[in-house]
Write a protein that holds these residues in place. Structure first.
Motif, PDB file in Angstrom:
ATOM      1  N   LYS A  74       0.842  -1.214   0.000  1.00 26.63           N
ATOM      2  CA  LYS A  74       0.000   0.000   0.000  1.00 26.63           C
ATOM      3  C   LYS A  74       0.867   1.249   0.000  1.00 26.63           C
ATOM      4  N   ILE A  85       0.470   4.208  -2.949  1.00 27.99           N
ATOM      5  CA  ILE A  85      -0.012   5.583  -2.750  1.00 27.99           C
ATOM      6  C   ILE A  85       1.059   6.633  -3.032  1.00 27.99           C
ATOM      7  N   ILE A  96      -4.874   9.593   2.578  1.00 27.57           N
ATOM      8  CA  ILE A  96      -4.447   8.686   1.497  1.00 27.57           C
ATOM      9  C   ILE A  96      -3.941   7.352   2.044  1.00 27.57           C
ATOM     10  N   LEU A 111      -6.096   4.070   1.689  1.00 28.86           N
ATOM     11  CA  LEU A 111      -6.344   3.320   0.447  1.00 28.86           C
ATOM     12  C   LEU A 111      -6.732   1.878   0.794  1.00 28.86           C
ATOM     13  N   ILE A 143     -10.480   7.026  -1.262  1.00 35.41           N
ATOM     14  CA  ILE A 143      -9.109   7.182  -1.757  1.00 35.41           C
ATOM     15  C   ILE A 143      -9.006   6.370  -3.046  1.00 35.41           C
ATOM     16  N   PRO A 179      -6.828   5.375  -6.480  1.00 31.75           N
ATOM     17  CA  PRO A 179      -5.549   5.416  -7.197  1.00 31.75           C
ATOM     18  C   PRO A 179      -5.778   5.970  -8.601  1.00 31.75           C
ATOM     19  N   VAL A 234      -2.395   8.602  -5.640  1.00 34.80           N
ATOM     20  CA  VAL A 234      -3.828   8.484  -5.332  1.00 34.80           C
ATOM     21  C   VAL A 234      -4.424   9.879  -5.210  1.00 34.80           C
TER      22      VAL A 234
END
Lengths: 365, 365
Positions: free
Chosen positions: A190, A194, A245, A248, A335, A337, A343
């Motif tokens: 992750k 991001i 963010i 996500l 959030i 991408p 993102v």
């Protein structure tokens, strides 16, 4: 080799140390960062971690003159409750912890969140130190978000309370079950998705080394993951905007955990599905198909789930989402991408679209 | 006439309004201070206050477009528990409170402390507004200390969380029982004793008017009391040093409340005894006898207790003190009046001396 980085938060800045065997020098690190021997410490841990690491930690602390009390909770998310918090406070009082005492969170995310919220609220706030013993906790141990759960919602009662330092001894990761390893790597991926396309590609290329706990790969991956987290948190400690963010994959992810009763799915598994869902949603909003195909390919490579088990009820998932906290004045914040490594915070995603995605995540193989 | 003062805390500064009938304009005050109508409000109150004031407050809020949920707790200290906190959070979730919502504490110190800690921890912190309905709460509603109790210690689980504003409508004080009036005035006198000899003399001279709830005297006394509190808090929000002076009388006072099970003595009564004890201790440390005689004379004039009821166990009182949080690395910190209107923070008071004082407070008529 020891890697070090700083979470830059003015007078609440703190260092993260990552390396093999750091805990042998725990007393040195504590002393270096001003933890007093005059007041008792409390180590909070869980039954699983206690078995492997508690005795060594406690012995080193005591032989270096720290008075140390211990509170061991049951392993698992159920320990993140107000009832367990009250029990930990009982131990604090019985051990005579005062305003200059420190709480040491020795464990994964559950222990860090619980012990951190005790530290945030005991006597209205004392110091604490994070010693993460899982890969997942490279995320939760950085940034000062601490909380317990309410029967109706996860992490809903908590605080922002920054640790004095984070000590990441990668040797503790050797005792993790394979499923926890993969779940933890989900948060590492992750952080690439991001913020850093290059690191995402590195993760994909090094999936086997990471899953196999190769020390060098692990240390680099954790260092990079923590670095992204630290950079984001430094810019927005209290989640006024940018910090969101980090969520996500968490809108669907948290809902899945809630519906499963925090049991069936590990956190990293739930957000793996959630991130694939966010990528699907991204494509529906006009972003390139490759956002979705790449995201899914990576999580599959790590052996992480990318679909919602068919027996989960869509209505229940949507209801759980309404209780979650990624909503602002009724609108759904998501959030999304926009490409790998980037993102956006989209504040106008309709619940209908999310429901479509949840349905699709259940139906497709 | 409306008196206004500011608690000066940089970007956390907030106003206190004191006047008769302010609650008629509650919606105006909330709007002026940025409380949004887009997110639901929660009013937290207790069963006693609800009877007298809730309907009017709720009606005014709703007719001005605020969506308002209500959570009513039982009157009394027992509502300051983690269990009740969890119940209030249930209401927050069911009413859909989000990160831009506000919690309104309508009541005395118990409601303010409880609702304030819910506001501090729900979603890691949302806004709150204090509407004190007791005289005692002129103290607790200012300064941002919020907390719940643990079975072993009072106010041990909490936070520093400043309100957006304090609305003090003195008409709500008309329904207070006489004993609560006197208990509340005890904190007002404390603010004189620690900071302002002239105000202390004014309190003594106006004891009858204050006890009789004379509107003008009450408004002036509350204004002065809040002003002292605001001045102290502005200089030391998180009780690193100066703020501790507000604890005059509280070391013994809290212990008495704990031993009595938070029932037999009201808070103001307990600290009245505690302040007389602190004055006795002051004389033992070499300060003039008049510190003690004046202190005792004032509290007697207000019909407040100045001695510990004989059936209280000295050992139990001392044990309760050891659990309280005015200790630092094992030494006993004591707030000692050096003359009327001045106190010092003495970090070297021996437990033996305190025990002597407790004994004397029990034996003398």
């Amino acid at each position: 080799m020891i890697r070090e980085l700083t979470v830059d938060l003015g007078d609440r800045s703190y260092p993260i140390y990552i390396g093999q065997g750091l805990l042998q020098d725990i007393a040195v690190y504590l002393t270096k960062h001003g933890i007093s021997k005059a007041s008792p410490l409390l180590v909070v841990t869980d039954s699983h971690v206690a078995k492997h690491h508690l005795a060594a930690v406690q012995q080193r602390l005591e032989q270096d003159g720290f008075r140390t009390a211990v509170h061991t909770v049951a392993s698992g998310e159920k320990s993140k409750s107000l009832r367990v918090l009250e029990d930990v406070v009982t131990t604090c009082l019985q051990a005579g912890l005062d305003r200059k005492s420190t709480i040491i969170a020795l464990g994964g995310g559950v222990v860090g969140d619980l012990a951190g919220f005790v530290a945030a609220s005991y006597m209205r706030g004392i110091r604490f130190v994070q010693i993460p013993t899982t890969i997942l906790a490279h995320d939760s141990s950085v940034g000062g978000k601490v909380a317990v759960n309410h029967p109706l919602a996860k992490n809903i009662i908590g605080a922002f309370h920054q640790p004095e330092l984070v000590l990441y001894d990668t040797t503790t990761l050797g005792t993790l079950p394979d499923r926890d390893v993969r779940s933890g790597l989900s948060e590492m991926i992750k952080h690439g998705l991001i913020w850093d396309a290059e690191f995402t590609a590195w993760c994909e290329d090094n999936a086997d080394r990471l899953v196999g706990l190769d020390p060098e790969a692990l240390q680099y991956g954790l260092y990079k993951g923590c670095s992204v987290k630290a950079a984001v948190v430094s810019q927005d400690e209290r989640e006024n905007d940018l910090r969101a963010i980090l969520n996500l994959g968490h809108t669907i992810g948290h809902a899945l955990e809630a519906v499963a009763g925090y049991n069936e799915l590990l956190h990293g598994e739930a957000i793996s599905i959630g991130m694939v869902g966010a990528a699907m949603l991204s494509v529906r909003l006009g972003n390139p198909e490759s956002v979705y195909t790449t995201t899914e390919r990576i999580f599959r490579k790590f052996g992480l789930p990318t679909r919602i088990p068919a027996h989960f009820d869509t209505d229940a998932i949507m209801r759980a989402m309404m209780h979650d906290k990624k909503f602002n004045e009724g609108k759904m914040v998501y959030i999304v991408p926009t490409e790998i490594g980037k993102v956006e915070i989209n504040k106008n995603v309709s619940a209908d679209l999310v429901r479509d995605i949840v349905d699709r995540l259940k139906q497709e193989a």
